[in-house]
Design an enzyme around this catalytic site. Structure first.
Site, PDB file in Angstrom:
ATOM      1  N   ASN A 153       0.808  -1.236   0.000  1.00  0.00           N
ATOM      2  CA  ASN A 153       0.000   0.000   0.000  1.00  0.00           C
ATOM      3  C   ASN A 153       0.840   1.284   0.000  1.00  0.00           C
ATOM      4  OD1 ASN A 153       0.776  -0.528   2.619  1.00  0.00           O
ATOM      5  ND2 ASN A 153      -1.134   0.200   3.517  1.00  0.00           N
ATOM      6  N   LYS A 176      12.842  -6.542   0.829  1.00  0.00           N
ATOM      7  CA  LYS A 176      12.016  -7.233  -0.168  1.00  0.00           C
ATOM      8  C   LYS A 176      10.649  -6.557  -0.226  1.00  0.00           C
ATOM      9  CE  LYS A 176       9.071 -10.561   0.011  1.00  0.00           C
ATOM     10  NZ  LYS A 176       8.073 -10.019  -0.938  1.00  0.00           N
ATOM     11  N   GLU A 250       4.661  -4.596  11.874  1.00  0.00           N
ATOM     12  CA  GLU A 250       3.623  -3.596  11.591  1.00  0.00           C
ATOM     13  C   GLU A 250       2.518  -4.315  10.839  1.00  0.00           C
ATOM     14  OE1 GLU A 250       3.303  -0.607  12.542  1.00  0.00           O
ATOM     15  OE2 GLU A 250       5.295  -0.042  13.240  1.00  0.00           O
ATOM     16  N   CYS A 284      -3.478   0.578   6.785  1.00  0.00           N
ATOM     17  CA  CYS A 284      -3.562  -0.350   7.914  1.00  0.00           C
ATOM     18  C   CYS A 284      -4.254   0.246   9.128  1.00  0.00           C
ATOM     19  CB  CYS A 284      -2.164  -0.800   8.291  1.00  0.00           C
ATOM     20  SG  CYS A 284      -1.055   0.587   8.559  1.00  0.00           S
ATOM     21  N   GLU A 381     -10.427  -7.511   9.066  1.00  0.00           N
ATOM     22  CA  GLU A 381      -9.836  -6.429   8.285  1.00  0.00           C
ATOM     23  C   GLU A 381     -10.191  -6.633   6.816  1.00  0.00           C
ATOM     24  OE1 GLU A 381      -5.533  -6.384   7.561  1.00  0.00           O
ATOM     25  OE2 GLU A 381      -5.533  -4.258   8.008  1.00  0.00           O
ATOM     26  N   GLU A 458       7.709   2.090  14.646  1.00  0.00           N
ATOM     27  CA  GLU A 458       8.477   2.743  13.603  1.00  0.00           C
ATOM     28  C   GLU A 458       8.421   4.248  13.851  1.00  0.00           C
ATOM     29  OE1 GLU A 458       6.876   0.876   9.842  1.00  0.00           O
ATOM     30  OE2 GLU A 458       8.871  -0.026   9.896  1.00  0.00           O
TER      31      GLU A 458
HETATM   32  P1  NAD Z   1       0.963  -9.812   3.312  1.00  0.00           P
HETATM   33  O1  NAD Z   1       1.053 -10.232   4.734  1.00  0.00           O
HETATM   34  O2  NAD Z   1       0.261 -10.690   2.360  1.00  0.00           O
HETATM   35  O3  NAD Z   1       2.441  -9.611   2.712  1.00  0.00           O
HETATM   36  C1  NAD Z   1       3.355  -8.724   3.295  1.00  0.00           C
HETATM   37  C2  NAD Z   1       4.762  -9.078   2.813  1.00  0.00           C
HETATM   38  O4  NAD Z   1       5.170 -10.301   3.414  1.00  0.00           O
HETATM   39  C3  NAD Z   1       4.896  -9.273   1.307  1.00  0.00           C
HETATM   40  O5  NAD Z   1       6.108  -8.697   0.878  1.00  0.00           O
HETATM   41  C4  NAD Z   1       4.940 -10.791   1.165  1.00  0.00           C
HETATM   42  O6  NAD Z   1       5.623 -11.240   0.022  1.00  0.00           O
HETATM   43  C5  NAD Z   1       5.690 -11.182   2.418  1.00  0.00           C
HETATM   44  N1  NAD Z   1       5.472 -12.548   2.898  1.00  0.00           N
HETATM   45  C6  NAD Z   1       4.383 -13.327   2.735  1.00  0.00           C
HETATM   46  N2  NAD Z   1       4.568 -14.519   3.354  1.00  0.00           N
HETATM   47  C7  NAD Z   1       5.781 -14.470   3.939  1.00  0.00           C
HETATM   48  C8  NAD Z   1       6.540 -15.397   4.743  1.00  0.00           C
HETATM   49  N3  NAD Z   1       6.050 -16.577   5.075  1.00  0.00           N
HETATM   50  N4  NAD Z   1       7.752 -15.008   5.181  1.00  0.00           N
HETATM   51  C9  NAD Z   1       8.243 -13.789   4.884  1.00  0.00           C
HETATM   52  N5  NAD Z   1       7.588 -12.889   4.113  1.00  0.00           N
HETATM   53  C10 NAD Z   1       6.366 -13.228   3.653  1.00  0.00           C
HETATM   54  O7  NAD Z   1       0.344  -8.346   3.332  1.00  0.00           O
HETATM   55  P2  NAD Z   1      -0.080  -7.427   2.101  1.00  0.00           P
HETATM   56  O8  NAD Z   1      -1.324  -7.990   1.509  1.00  0.00           O
HETATM   57  O9  NAD Z   1       1.089  -7.176   1.235  1.00  0.00           O
HETATM   58  O10 NAD Z   1      -0.416  -6.047   2.845  1.00  0.00           O
HETATM   59  C11 NAD Z   1      -1.621  -5.797   3.477  1.00  0.00           C
HETATM   60  C12 NAD Z   1      -1.499  -6.013   4.962  1.00  0.00           C
HETATM   61  O11 NAD Z   1      -0.451  -5.210   5.483  1.00  0.00           O
HETATM   62  C13 NAD Z   1      -2.752  -5.588   5.716  1.00  0.00           C
HETATM   63  O12 NAD Z   1      -3.047  -6.516   6.721  1.00  0.00           O
HETATM   64  C14 NAD Z   1      -2.339  -4.262   6.334  1.00  0.00           C
HETATM   65  O13 NAD Z   1      -3.061  -3.907   7.489  1.00  0.00           O
HETATM   66  C15 NAD Z   1      -0.901  -4.483   6.615  1.00  0.00           C
HETATM   67  N6  NAD Z   1      -0.192  -3.196   6.732  1.00  0.00           N
HETATM   68  C16 NAD Z   1       0.250  -2.785   7.950  1.00  0.00           C
HETATM   69  C17 NAD Z   1       0.890  -1.561   8.097  1.00  0.00           C
HETATM   70  C18 NAD Z   1       1.388  -1.075   9.438  1.00  0.00           C
HETATM   71  O14 NAD Z   1       2.224  -0.195   9.461  1.00  0.00           O
HETATM   72  N7  NAD Z   1       0.908  -1.596  10.542  1.00  0.00           N
HETATM   73  C19 NAD Z   1       1.096  -0.766   6.970  1.00  0.00           C
HETATM   74  C20 NAD Z   1       0.640  -1.212   5.740  1.00  0.00           C
HETATM   75  C21 NAD Z   1       0.001  -2.433   5.633  1.00  0.00           C
END
Ligand code: NAD
Length: 484
Positions: A153, A176, A250, A284, A381, A458
Site C-alpha cells: 500500500n 524485499k 507492523e 492499515c 480487516e 516505527e
Molecule cells: P501480506 O502479509 O500478504 O504480505 C506482506 C509481505 O510479506 C509481502 O512482501 C509478502 O511477500 C511477504 N510474505 C508473505 N509470506 C511471507 C513469509 N512466510 N515469510 C516472509 N515474508 C512473507 O500483506 P499485504 O497484503 O502485502 O499487505 C496488506 C497487509 O499489510 C494488511 O493486513 C495491512 O493492514 C498491513 N499493513 C500494515 C501496516 C502497518 O504499518 N501496521 C502498513 C501497511 C500495511
C-alpha cells in the site's frame, strides 16, 4: 514498457538479473495493463544480497554518525527533487491517485531519511557512575544485517521507514518489497547509492513469500522488520524467534473511531473519510468501525453521503481525481466479497456497494449502517473502501465494544468534551490514537500497534531502539576483591 526497471534486483550498488526466478508481472491497477515484468529472487540472488549486506556492514558502521547522517539527508534531498517522477511511478505501481502520491509517498520517505539522517550523529550510549569511582559506559551498536519486508500500500514509504533508521544506526539492509508493487524500492536503492551510500548497504530483492521466508531464517540476519498482515506476521515472528532475532511487526487492524453527539460533525465526517477511503481504503490504521452516538447517527450518515458524492473517481493520473482503483484484481475481489457478506448479514447499505464499470479494479466507496459487533464486516480487516457504522448510547458501552477485537493498531475519538477525550484515549487498547483527527503518521511520532497488530514502533526516536542494541562496559578503578 515505460516502467520496466533495468533489472529485477539491486545488489551491491548495481542492478542484477536472474531470469530463472519466477515471473512477477506488474499491473497498472487503473487499466489492468502490464507495465513491467520482473523475476523473483532465486537462491543465488538471495545469497548474493545477504553476502553483500554482510560484507558492507562493518565499514558502514565504522563511519561517524555525522557522515552516515549527511548521506541520508542528501538522499532525502534527491527524493524531494524527484518527487513528481517518483509519484508517477508509485501511482502506476499502486493505482493511488497522483493527488495522493505527490504528498504522501516519496515525501514521507524523504521525511524519514531526513529525520533519521539528522539523528544519526547523536546516537550514543551513556556514562553510569557506580560507587567508589567505578563506572559503566554503554555503547550503542548496530545489530548487523537487517531484513525489511514490505506491504503493497505504501511501497516507497515502507522502504524508507525501515531503511532510514536501520542505516542511521550503522546496519545494512536487504529489503524485499511486496510482489504486487516491486518498482519503487529499486528507485530508493538507486537514490541512496547516488547520495553516497556505499555498495551493499541497501539492497533490494524481489520475490513472493518464499523469498521473504528464506531471508528471515538466514543466520546472517540479525533483525526482521515486516509490514504486512497478521497471518504473515505470525509466521515471520515465529521464524525469527527460532534464531532469536529482533523483530518489528507492523500488521493489520480493525480500528475503532468513536463519534460522540457533541462532536463537530463536519470534522468527524472528514476523519471518517480520511480513515476509510484515502488510498481506496488500503491503509492499515483505518478506522473502519465507526461508532456513532445514536442521537446524531442519521445526521452523520446524511453528511457522509453528501460528501462522498463529491469524490472524484477515475484515472489516477488526473490531478483532480481523489479516489482511484484498488491495488489488484485479487484485492478488489476480497473487498467485493466482504460487501456481499455485509449485505447478506443484514447491514444497511447506505452508499456505494458495487464494482465500478470501467477498466481496472475500482470499487465504490461503500458505507454500511446498522452494523452490529458480530457481523463479519465489523470483525475482519477488509483493506478496501468499506466503512461500517455502528450505533452506541453510552461511553462505558462504546469503550468496551471498541476494544473487543484482537487488533490494536489505531483508535480515534471525536468529541468536544476535553476530559472525556483523554479518558477514552486512556482506555483504548491501541498503539496509535487520535483525538478529533485521524490517520496522521508524521515521522516525529512513534507509529505501531498493540495486541495482534504488532510489536515495536516505527518512526520517532523510539525506532532507534529497534535497530540498535547496547553493549555494557564495566570499569573498575579499584582492586578486585575475590572471596579466596
Ligand atoms: P501480506 O502479509 O500478504 O504480505 C506482506 C509481505 O510479506 C509481502 O512482501 C509478502 O511477500 C511477504 N510474505 C508473505 N509470506 C511471507 C513469509 N512466510 N515469510 C516472509 N515474508 C512473507 O500483506 P499485504 O497484503 O502485502 O499487505 C496488506 C497487509 O499489510 C494488511 O493486513 C495491512 O493492514 C498491513 N499493513 C500494515 C501496516 C502497518 O504499518 N501496521 C502498513 C501497511 C500495511
Amino acid at each position: 514498457m515505460k516502467f520496466q526497471p533495468r533489472a529485477s534486483h539491486f545488489i551491491d550498488g548495481e542492478y542484477v538479473e536472474d531470469t530463472n526466478g519466477a515471473a512477477i508481472e506488474v499491473i497498472y491497477p487503473a487499466t489492468g495493463e502490464v507495465i513491467a515484468r520482473l523475476h523473483s529472487a532465486t537462491p543465488a540472488i538471495v545469497e548474493q544480497a545477504l553476502n553483500s549486506a554482510k560484507n558492507a556492514q562493518a565499514a558502514w558502521a565504522a563511519l561517524s554518525g555525522t557522515e552516515r547522517g549527511r548521506i541520508l539527508r542528501r538522499a532525502s534531498d534527491i527524493m524531494r527533487e524527484r518527487n513528481y517522477d517518483l509519484s508517477v511511478l508509485e501511482t502506476h505501481d499502486t493505482g493511488k491517485p497522483i493527488q495522493e502520491t505527490t504528498v504522501a509517498d516519496a515525501t514521507s520517505g524523504a521525511d524519514a531519511l531526513e529525520y533519521f539522517g539528522g539523528l544519526a550523529a547523536s546516537l550514543t550510549g551513556e556514562h553510569i557512575p557506580l560507587g567508589g569511582g567505578d563506572f559503566v559506559y554503554t555503547i550503542r551498536e548496530a545489530l548487523g544485517v537487517c531484513v525489511g519486508i514490505g506491504a503493497w500500500n505504501y511501497p516507497t514509504q515502507i522502504a524508507c521507514w525501515k531503511g532510514a533508521p536501520a542505516l542511521a544506526c550503522g546496519n545494512t539492509m536487504v529489503f524485499k518489497p511486496s510482489e504486487t508493487t516491486p518498482l519503487s524500492a529499486l528507485k530508493v536503492a538507486e537514490i541512496l547509492v547516488e547520495a553516497g551510500v556505499p555498495k551493499g548497504v541497501y539492497n533490494v530483492i524481489q520475490g513472493y513469500g518464499d523469498v521473504g521466508a528464506s531471508l528471515v531464517s538466514d543466520p546472517r540476519v540479525a533483525k526482521v522488520s515486516l509490514t504486512g498482515s497478521v497471518p504473515t506476521g505470525r509466521k515471520v515472528y515465529a521464524a525469527a524467534a527460532d534464531g532469536m532475532k529482533h523483530v518489528t511487526m507492523e500488521l493489520g487492524g480493525k480500528s475503532p473511531m468513536i463519534v460522540f453527539d457533541d462532536a463537530d460533525i463536519e470534522n468527524a465526517v472528514s476523519g471518517a473519510i480520511l480513515g476509510n477511503f484515502y488510498s481506496s481504503g488500503q491503509v492499515c490504521s483505518n478506522g473502519t468501525r465507526v461508532f456513532v452516538q445514536k442521537g446524531i447517527k442519521e445526521a452523520f450518515l446524511k453528511r457522509l453521503s453528501e460528501r462522498l458524492a463529491h469524490a472524484k473517481i477515475g484515472d489516477p493520473m488526473d490531478e483532480d481525481v481523489s479516489f482511484g482503483p484498488m491495488v489488484s484484481e485479487n484485492q478488489m475481489n476480497i473487498a467485493l466479497g466482504y460487501i456481499e457478506k455485509g449485505k447478506a448479514e443484514g447491514a444497511r447499505l447506505v452508499y456505494g456497494g458495487e464494482r465500478i464499470e470501467r477498466d481496472g479494479y475500482f470499487v465504490q466507496p461503500t458505507v454500511f449502517a446498522d452494523v452490529t459487533d458480530n457481523m463479519t464486516i465489523a470483525r475482519e480487516e477488509i483493506f478496501g473502501p468499506v466503512m461500517s457504522v455502528l450505533d452506541f448510547e453510552t461511553e462505558e458501552e462504546v469503550m468496551a465494544r471498541a476494544n473487543d477485537t484482537e487488533f490494536g493498531l489505531a483508535a480515534g475519538v471525536f468529541t468536544n468534551d476535553l476530559t472525556r477525550a483523554h479518558r477514552i484515549v486512556a482506555g483504548f487498547e491501541a498503539g496509535t490514537c487520535y483525538i478529533n483527527t485521524y490517520n496522521l503518521a508524521p515521522v516525529e511520532a512513534p507509529f505501531g500497534g498493540s495486541k495482534m497488530s504488532g510489536v515495536g514502533r516505527e518512526n520517532s526516536k523510539l525506532a532507534i531502539n529497534h535497530f540498535s542494541e547496547m553493549k555494557t562496559v564495566y570499569i573498575s578503578m579499584n582492586d578486585v576483591e575475590a572471596p579466596y
